[in-house]
Enzyme design. Structure first.
Site, PDB file in Angstrom:
ATOM      1  N   GLY A  49      14.209  23.617  48.832  1.00  0.00           N
ATOM      2  CA  GLY A  49      13.288  24.679  48.714  1.00  0.00           C
ATOM      3  C   GLY A  49      12.102  24.663  49.458  1.00  0.00           C
ATOM      4  O   GLY A  49      11.360  23.735  49.506  1.00  0.00           O
ATOM      5  N   ASP A  61       4.267  31.386  53.336  1.00  0.00           N
ATOM      6  CA  ASP A  61       5.313  31.615  54.252  1.00  0.00           C
ATOM      7  C   ASP A  61       6.179  32.596  53.877  1.00  0.00           C
ATOM      8  O   ASP A  61       7.164  32.648  52.640  1.00  0.00           O
ATOM      9  CB  ASP A  61       6.065  30.328  54.207  1.00  0.00           C
ATOM     10  CG  ASP A  61       7.277  30.191  54.941  1.00  0.00           C
ATOM     11  OD1 ASP A  61       7.910  31.042  55.722  1.00  0.00           O
ATOM     12  OD2 ASP A  61       8.112  29.016  54.755  1.00  0.00           O
ATOM     13  N   GLU A 104      11.657  37.135  60.698  1.00  0.00           N
ATOM     14  CA  GLU A 104      10.846  37.713  59.533  1.00  0.00           C
ATOM     15  C   GLU A 104       9.687  38.667  60.077  1.00  0.00           C
ATOM     16  O   GLU A 104       9.587  39.496  59.590  1.00  0.00           O
ATOM     17  CB  GLU A 104      10.245  36.587  58.833  1.00  0.00           C
ATOM     18  CG  GLU A 104      11.321  35.788  57.762  1.00  0.00           C
ATOM     19  CD  GLU A 104      11.234  34.135  57.630  1.00  0.00           C
ATOM     20  OE1 GLU A 104      11.974  33.848  56.978  1.00  0.00           O
ATOM     21  OE2 GLU A 104      10.192  33.786  58.149  1.00  0.00           O
ATOM     22  N   LEU A 160       9.451  29.972  66.754  1.00  0.00           N
ATOM     23  CA  LEU A 160      10.358  30.660  67.616  1.00  0.00           C
ATOM     24  C   LEU A 160      11.424  29.508  68.090  1.00  0.00           C
ATOM     25  O   LEU A 160      12.016  29.702  69.047  1.00  0.00           O
ATOM     26  CB  LEU A 160       9.586  31.016  68.960  1.00  0.00           C
ATOM     27  CG  LEU A 160       8.433  31.897  68.767  1.00  0.00           C
ATOM     28  CD1 LEU A 160       7.781  32.099  70.140  1.00  0.00           C
ATOM     29  CD2 LEU A 160       8.722  33.292  68.308  1.00  0.00           C
ATOM     30  N   GLY A 161      11.851  28.917  67.102  1.00  0.00           N
ATOM     31  CA  GLY A 161      12.863  28.025  67.300  1.00  0.00           C
ATOM     32  C   GLY A 161      12.565  27.018  68.455  1.00  0.00           C
ATOM     33  O   GLY A 161      11.534  26.512  68.488  1.00  0.00           O
ATOM     34  N   ASP A 209      20.418  19.610  62.088  1.00  0.00           N
ATOM     35  CA  ASP A 209      20.455  20.605  61.130  1.00  0.00           C
ATOM     36  C   ASP A 209      18.923  21.246  61.253  1.00  0.00           C
ATOM     37  O   ASP A 209      17.856  20.457  61.183  1.00  0.00           O
ATOM     38  CB  ASP A 209      20.773  19.735  59.676  1.00  0.00           C
ATOM     39  CG  ASP A 209      20.444  20.637  58.644  1.00  0.00           C
ATOM     40  OD1 ASP A 209      20.503  21.950  58.788  1.00  0.00           O
ATOM     41  OD2 ASP A 209      20.574  20.038  57.502  1.00  0.00           O
ATOM     42  N   GLY A 235      14.682  23.184  57.053  1.00  0.00           N
ATOM     43  CA  GLY A 235      13.452  22.648  56.700  1.00  0.00           C
ATOM     44  C   GLY A 235      12.696  22.696  57.994  1.00  0.00           C
ATOM     45  O   GLY A 235      11.571  22.139  57.906  1.00  0.00           O
ATOM     46  N   GLY A 266      11.201  25.023  59.616  1.00  0.00           N
ATOM     47  CA  GLY A 266       9.738  25.840  59.568  1.00  0.00           C
ATOM     48  C   GLY A 266       8.588  25.029  58.596  1.00  0.00           C
ATOM     49  O   GLY A 266       7.641  24.913  58.588  1.00  0.00           O
ATOM     50  N   ASP A 267       9.394  24.489  57.477  1.00  0.00           N
ATOM     51  CA  ASP A 267       8.651  23.950  56.164  1.00  0.00           C
ATOM     52  C   ASP A 267       8.116  22.661  56.768  1.00  0.00           C
ATOM     53  O   ASP A 267       6.898  22.533  56.159  1.00  0.00           O
ATOM     54  CB  ASP A 267       9.651  23.746  55.197  1.00  0.00           C
ATOM     55  CG  ASP A 267      10.450  24.895  54.537  1.00  0.00           C
ATOM     56  OD1 ASP A 267       9.734  26.047  54.730  1.00  0.00           O
ATOM     57  OD2 ASP A 267      11.570  24.687  54.160  1.00  0.00           O
ATOM     58  N   ASN A 281       4.766  20.616  65.571  1.00  0.00           N
ATOM     59  CA  ASN A 281       5.920  20.706  66.352  1.00  0.00           C
ATOM     60  C   ASN A 281       6.410  19.387  66.483  1.00  0.00           C
ATOM     61  O   ASN A 281       7.804  19.642  66.323  1.00  0.00           O
ATOM     62  CB  ASN A 281       5.257  21.485  67.775  1.00  0.00           C
ATOM     63  CG  ASN A 281       5.167  22.587  67.754  1.00  0.00           C
ATOM     64  OD1 ASN A 281       5.873  23.595  67.042  1.00  0.00           O
ATOM     65  ND2 ASN A 281       4.613  23.257  68.747  1.00  0.00           N
ATOM     66  N   GLY A 305      19.582  17.485  56.102  1.00  0.00           N
ATOM     67  CA  GLY A 305      18.862  17.500  55.186  1.00  0.00           C
ATOM     68  C   GLY A 305      17.608  18.114  55.583  1.00  0.00           C
ATOM     69  O   GLY A 305      17.139  17.777  56.661  1.00  0.00           O
TER      70      GLY A 305
END
Length: 325
Positions: A37, A166, A200, A230-231, A256, A259, A261-262, A294, A305
């Site tokens: 979440g 966010d 977004e 921007l990945g 993976d 998470g 951005g979080d 970053n 995860g």
């Protein structure tokens, strides 16, 4: 200036991510149970780095809810603001991973315990003691969580705290409703810091919009700081002080992206709350803070995860030294 008890209080969706973890001997998919979440991921990152974090949200009275609480508490997140829901199970998300680590989500949230947080469930003392309240947009999809979220924002602002936002879009959680975009945009005037992805930004302001123009439009609505992730290309930022830039990230092996951005947000909020006035920074100070964030995100995407992959402060400092950041 009065010192508040919490650097970051996060409010919103908390769930279990079932992350694809290979197949068994019969070729059936195996999944790992990972607490997740977006707001929970963010405040977990703050706490893992050594910041003072707390979480306000709701789980079902089930084993998943118990597991989530134990993980957050183990990281040092104050969970006294969390509530149990007797009528709904803890929200679940099944995460499928592509070869490059990008993910797709299937949700069991109809409506899910996290949407049942009532305004009366809010811990007023906790919100008044928040230097920064962090929220996402997925707590706006359903009542009563939507009203509770807006009430929490008002309480924090009245107490002199800041709001981090966010706008996180998941099409299947809005059930094709056309109010998603205006609702997501309605929080911009209430926010001090906004972090959103490139996808977004285009959803909210139109396909093909430039980072500069998008950031300017958001700053004009009231926030002091806008960050567009921007990945693998890094982060574009713009601050109301008048400076902006695109900062790249080191190349890492991605396992993976859940998470990413979080964890970036958590790293940034941790750094911003190291100063007395979080949003009083020079260009150089902000760029150091973003580089730190970053590094947090880079380390996070190297493991499966979201919360289990979060680094501690020593790991981040070692990564930055190794990559000359």
């Amino acid at each position: 200036m009065e010192m508040k008890k919490y650097d970051v209080v996060a409010l919103g969706e908390i769930l279990i991510d079932f992350t694809f973890a290979g197949t068994n001997a019969d070729g059936k998919k195996l999944y790992e149970e990972n607490p997740g979440g977006a707001p929970a991921n963010c405040v977990s990152a703050v706490a893992k780095l050594g910041g003072r974090g707390a979480f306000i949200g709701m789980t079902g009275r089930d084993s998943f809810g118990t597991d989530i609480r134990a993980v957050l508490e183990g990281l040092g997140v104050d969970i006294s603001g969390m509530r149990f829901c007797d009528s709904q199970h803890t929200t679940l998300a099944f995460v499928s991973l592509a070869e490059n680590g990008e993910r797709t989500f299937s949700f069991c949230r109809n409506p899910g315990a996290d949407t049942q947080l009532q305004p009366s469930d809010l811990d007023a003392a906790m919100l008044e003691q928040a230097r920064i309240l962090h929220i996402g947009s997925l707590s706006l999809t359903d009542e009563p969580a939507k009203t509770a979220t807006l009430r929490a924002v008002a309480m924090v602002k009245k107490a002199g705290g800041l709001v981090s936002y966010d706008p996180n879009y998941r099409a299947n959680l809005w059930h094709g409703r056309t109010d998603a975009v205006p609702l997501m945009k309605s929080i911009f005037p209430l926010a001090d810091s906004v972090k959103l992805s490139e996808e977004e930004l285009e959803l909210l302001f139109g396909a093909g919009i430039s980072y500069e123009t998008g950031a300017e439009q958001i700053l004009a609505l009231g926030p002091s700081l806008v960050l567009i992730t921007l990945g693998s290309r890094g982060v574009f930022y713009a601050a109301k002080q008048g400076f902006s830039a695109l900062l790249g990230v080191p190349e890492v092996r991605v396992a993976d992206t859940t998470g990413a951005g979080d964890s970036f947000n958590g790293g940034l909020l941790y750094r911003l709350t190291r100063r007395e006035l979080p949003l009083a920074f020079t260009k150089e100070e902000l760029e150091r803070d973003i580089s730190f964030a970053n590094a947090v995100a880079s380390l996070c995407v190297m493991k499966r995860g979201a919360i289990p992959a979060l680094p501690d402060l020593a790991q981040v400092q070692a990564f930055m030294q190794e990559h000359g950041m």
